[in-house]
Write an enzyme that holds these catalytic residues in place. Structure first.
Site, PDB file in Angstrom:
ATOM      1  N   ASN A 209       3.150  -5.725   8.083  1.00 14.98           N
ATOM      2  CA  ASN A 209       3.058  -4.745   6.993  1.00 14.98           C
ATOM      3  C   ASN A 209       1.598  -4.349   6.793  1.00 14.98           C
ATOM      4  O   ASN A 209       0.719  -4.829   7.507  1.00 14.98           O
ATOM      5  CB  ASN A 209       3.692  -5.303   5.710  1.00 14.98           C
ATOM      6  CG  ASN A 209       3.044  -6.604   5.283  1.00 14.98           C
ATOM      7  OD1 ASN A 209       1.840  -6.677   5.114  1.00 14.98           O
ATOM      8  ND2 ASN A 209       3.864  -7.656   5.160  1.00 14.98           N
ATOM      9  N   LYS A 288       6.897  -9.543  27.815  1.00 12.93           N
ATOM     10  CA  LYS A 288       6.824  -8.217  27.183  1.00 12.93           C
ATOM     11  C   LYS A 288       8.118  -7.439  27.443  1.00 12.93           C
ATOM     12  O   LYS A 288       8.557  -7.339  28.595  1.00 12.93           O
ATOM     13  CB  LYS A 288       5.619  -7.469  27.740  1.00 12.93           C
ATOM     14  CG  LYS A 288       5.333  -6.190  27.024  1.00 12.93           C
ATOM     15  CD  LYS A 288       4.144  -5.479  27.639  1.00 12.93           C
ATOM     16  CE  LYS A 288       4.064  -4.080  27.084  1.00 12.93           C
ATOM     17  NZ  LYS A 288       3.387  -3.165  27.977  1.00 12.93           N
ATOM     18  N   PHE A 319       3.182 -12.115  -6.986  1.00 13.62           N
ATOM     19  CA  PHE A 319       2.937 -10.679  -7.080  1.00 13.62           C
ATOM     20  C   PHE A 319       4.276  -9.972  -6.925  1.00 13.62           C
ATOM     21  O   PHE A 319       5.207 -10.515  -6.317  1.00 13.62           O
ATOM     22  CB  PHE A 319       1.966 -10.221  -5.981  1.00 13.62           C
ATOM     23  CG  PHE A 319       0.526 -10.399  -6.368  1.00 13.62           C
ATOM     24  CD1 PHE A 319      -0.006 -11.670  -6.471  1.00 13.62           C
ATOM     25  CD2 PHE A 319      -0.274  -9.305  -6.646  1.00 13.62           C
ATOM     26  CE1 PHE A 319      -1.330 -11.852  -6.860  1.00 13.62           C
ATOM     27  CE2 PHE A 319      -1.596  -9.472  -7.025  1.00 13.62           C
ATOM     28  CZ  PHE A 319      -2.127 -10.744  -7.134  1.00 13.62           C
ATOM     29  N   LYS A 333      11.935 -11.106 -10.779  1.00 12.88           N
ATOM     30  CA  LYS A 333      11.306 -11.983  -9.766  1.00 12.88           C
ATOM     31  C   LYS A 333      10.661 -13.191 -10.434  1.00 12.88           C
ATOM     32  O   LYS A 333      10.743 -14.305  -9.921  1.00 12.88           O
ATOM     33  CB  LYS A 333      10.240 -11.215  -8.973  1.00 12.88           C
ATOM     34  CG  LYS A 333      10.842 -10.349  -7.880  1.00 12.88           C
ATOM     35  CD  LYS A 333       9.777  -9.625  -7.072  1.00 12.88           C
ATOM     36  CE  LYS A 333      10.444  -8.552  -6.225  1.00 12.88           C
ATOM     37  NZ  LYS A 333       9.521  -7.621  -5.618  1.00 12.88           N
TER      38      LYS A 333
HETATM   39  N1  CTP Z   1       7.143 -13.981  -1.321  1.00 11.97           N
HETATM   40  C1  CTP Z   1       7.281 -15.208  -0.701  1.00 11.97           C
HETATM   41  N2  CTP Z   1       8.065 -15.330   0.382  1.00 11.97           N
HETATM   42  C2  CTP Z   1       8.768 -14.272   0.864  1.00 11.97           C
HETATM   43  C3  CTP Z   1       8.644 -13.011   0.233  1.00 11.97           C
HETATM   44  C4  CTP Z   1       7.813 -12.907  -0.866  1.00 11.97           C
HETATM   45  O1  CTP Z   1       6.651 -16.187  -1.138  1.00 11.97           O
HETATM   46  N3  CTP Z   1       9.536 -14.418   1.939  1.00 11.97           N
HETATM   47  C5  CTP Z   1       6.279 -13.893  -2.516  1.00 11.97           C
HETATM   48  C6  CTP Z   1       5.166 -12.867  -2.385  1.00 11.97           C
HETATM   49  O2  CTP Z   1       3.974 -13.471  -1.908  1.00 11.97           O
HETATM   50  C7  CTP Z   1       5.008 -12.394  -3.809  1.00 11.97           C
HETATM   51  C8  CTP Z   1       6.399 -12.529  -4.412  1.00 11.97           C
HETATM   52  O3  CTP Z   1       7.091 -13.450  -3.581  1.00 11.97           O
HETATM   53  O4  CTP Z   1       4.125 -13.208  -4.552  1.00 11.97           O
HETATM   54  C9  CTP Z   1       7.169 -11.228  -4.479  1.00 11.97           C
HETATM   55  O5  CTP Z   1       7.092 -10.561  -3.240  1.00 11.97           O
HETATM   56  P1  CTP Z   1       7.726  -9.103  -3.065  1.00 11.97           P
HETATM   57  O6  CTP Z   1       7.496  -8.655  -1.657  1.00 11.97           O
HETATM   58  O7  CTP Z   1       7.295  -8.219  -4.184  1.00 11.97           O
HETATM   59  O8  CTP Z   1       9.263  -9.370  -3.312  1.00 11.97           O
HETATM   60  P2  CTP Z   1      10.389 -10.026  -2.476  1.00 11.97           P
HETATM   61  O9  CTP Z   1      10.676 -11.376  -3.052  1.00 11.97           O
HETATM   62  O10 CTP Z   1      10.072  -9.975  -1.019  1.00 11.97           O
HETATM   63  O11 CTP Z   1      11.606  -9.079  -2.835  1.00 11.97           O
HETATM   64  P3  CTP Z   1      11.837  -7.505  -2.459  1.00 11.97           P
HETATM   65  O12 CTP Z   1      11.178  -7.304  -1.113  1.00 11.97           O
HETATM   66  O13 CTP Z   1      13.317  -7.414  -2.414  1.00 11.97           O
HETATM   67  O14 CTP Z   1      11.219  -6.704  -3.556  1.00 11.97           O
END
Ligand code: CTP
Length: 397
Positions: A209, A288, A319, A333
């Protein structure tokens, strides 16, 4: 953290003296009041006028100048200083200080101050590695002087070796660390994650990402600046300044999960700023993948939710990157992952978020209190978040 701090910048007679102009400029831009003290030989390399123009303050070059009728310059500078930085420092000033010789304005100021003193040597490699210089350095270290080791490379004398003035980022990072060592997170262990994880498809490609890691680095340095012991678990390792931060490099969500699980055993707080990839390829191709077919499907499976899966007696901060219903989604969350605080940001806002140097966030705590912050630099946002973490640690633990 440097705002309104009074920093005495001592410059001695080394070819690296020109680099002190950049140090003075960065400290001034960060809001510090920089009082430059130059030795007579430093004025042979750069002019006091240059430093005066940068700092917009008088530059002291001799013992007998006084800023006011009744003050003795080196005593007033020494008493007012929050820190003294000598950069570059020659073998000569190091020797004079090690012997307690107060024979010019800079040595007088240093010996008269109770503020921390940071010394960044710059000299010929033989001079630096000479046992006499090394003994002097050890003696000063034992008395509490903080050294920023010089780097290796091509020296002004044409030789290659150890003696180049350390990176300016490292000198300023050391200053920040020293200024913050008695801060409200002193003695606390803070774990921060940064960057986006990378989930390999084959030896060349990955799913990732746009996370730049800037927010996580800002959090790690802000925690360090408040006196914390910081572990930064990150997929991005090319940031300029990590003084006093224990950097653990990881790649995938699984790596990050393992590193976080180990690190939190000793932690007082975990701040998960990393953008963890939610789905990874079911299998990684050994070689590959060739473009033989017109279409390609990759089977994907969920990565571990690191934050949701981790428990313990520490403050948990997450976050929430949202494109709609910011507060409502962030609150969900916060509850689902058992957090103390969640920092929500709107990823559709181009002035903040991925890659930007600024961020506009809303901090929500588990009591439901919602704090909307204006657009700020990521460093300022980090300071706000760490302020909230410090409050929680004081009140709850
Ligand atoms: N996070 C985590 N492990 C994951 C995904 C997210 O620990 N596999 C943590 C991120 O570091 C962040 C928080 O969870 O602090 C929320 O991440 P976010 O990407 O906003 O949400 P998701 O839980 O991934 O949910 P969605 O993508 O459905 O919004």
């Amino acid at each position: 953290m440097l705002k309104d701090k009074k920093i005495v910048l001592g410059i001695t007679g080394s070819i690296a003296a020109y680099k002190a102009v950049d140090i003075a400029s960065r400290l001034t831009r960060a809001g510090a009041k920089v009082e430059v003290v130059m030795t007579e030989s430093a004025t042979r390399f750069i002019t006091p006028l240059t430093l005066r123009s940068i700092t917009m303050r008088p530059v002291v070059t001799g013992m007998w100048e006084t800023s006011s009728e009744f003050s003795i310059e080196h005593i007033s500078l020494a008493e007012a200083a929050d820190a003294v930085v000598i950069a570059p420092a020659t073998a000569n000033i190091i020797a004079h200080l090690a012997c307690g010789m107060a024979d010019d304005i800079l040595t007088c100021t240093v010996l008269a101050t109770r503020a921390p003193v940071i010394i960044a040597p710059a000299m010929n490699d033989n001079m630096f590695t000479n046992p006499v210089t090394q003994e002097n350095i050890e003696k000063l270290k034992a008395s509490g002087f903080v050294f920023v080791d010089p780097g290796a490379g091509r020296l002004a004398c044409g030789r290659a070796g150890v003696g180049r003035l350390a990176d300016i980022e490292t000198i300023i990072g050391t200053l920040r660390q020293v200024l913050g060592r008695d801060g409200d997170l002193a003695g606390r262990n803070i774990v921060v994650t940064a960057g986006g994880t990378r989930e390999p498809i084959d030896p060349v490609r990955y799913i990732g990402n746009r996370s730049s890691g800037k927010m996580g680095y800002a959090l790690a340095s802000a925690a360090r600046d408040r006196g914390a012991e910081v572990k930064l678990i990150t997929t991005i390792t090319c940031m300029p300044e990590t003084v006093g931060i224990d950097v653990v490099a990881v790649d995938t969500a699984d790596d990050m999960n393992n590193a976080v699980k180990t690190a939190v055993k000793e932690a007082d707080a975990l701040v998960m700023a990393a953008a963890v990839v939610d789905y990874k390829p079911q299998a990684t191709a050994k070689s590959k993948i060739k473009k033989d077919s017109d279409a390609l499907s990759i089977g994907m499976v969920k990565t571990p939710d690191i934050l949701a899966g981790i428990q313990g007696d520490f403050v948990k901060v997450g976050f929430a990157a949202e494109s709609e219903n910011l507060v409502a989604n962030a609150k969900k969350k916060l509850k689902a992952k058992g957090l103390d605080l969640i920092v929500a940001n709107d990823i559709t806002d181009k002035s903040c978020g991925f890659g930007a140097d600024s961020n506009k966030v809303t901090i929500i705590d588990k009591s439901g209190r919602v704090e909307d912050l204006p657009l700020m630099s990521k460093q300022e946002v980090a300071e706000k978040i760490l302020g909230r973490v410090a409050e929680l640690l004081i009140s709850e633990r």
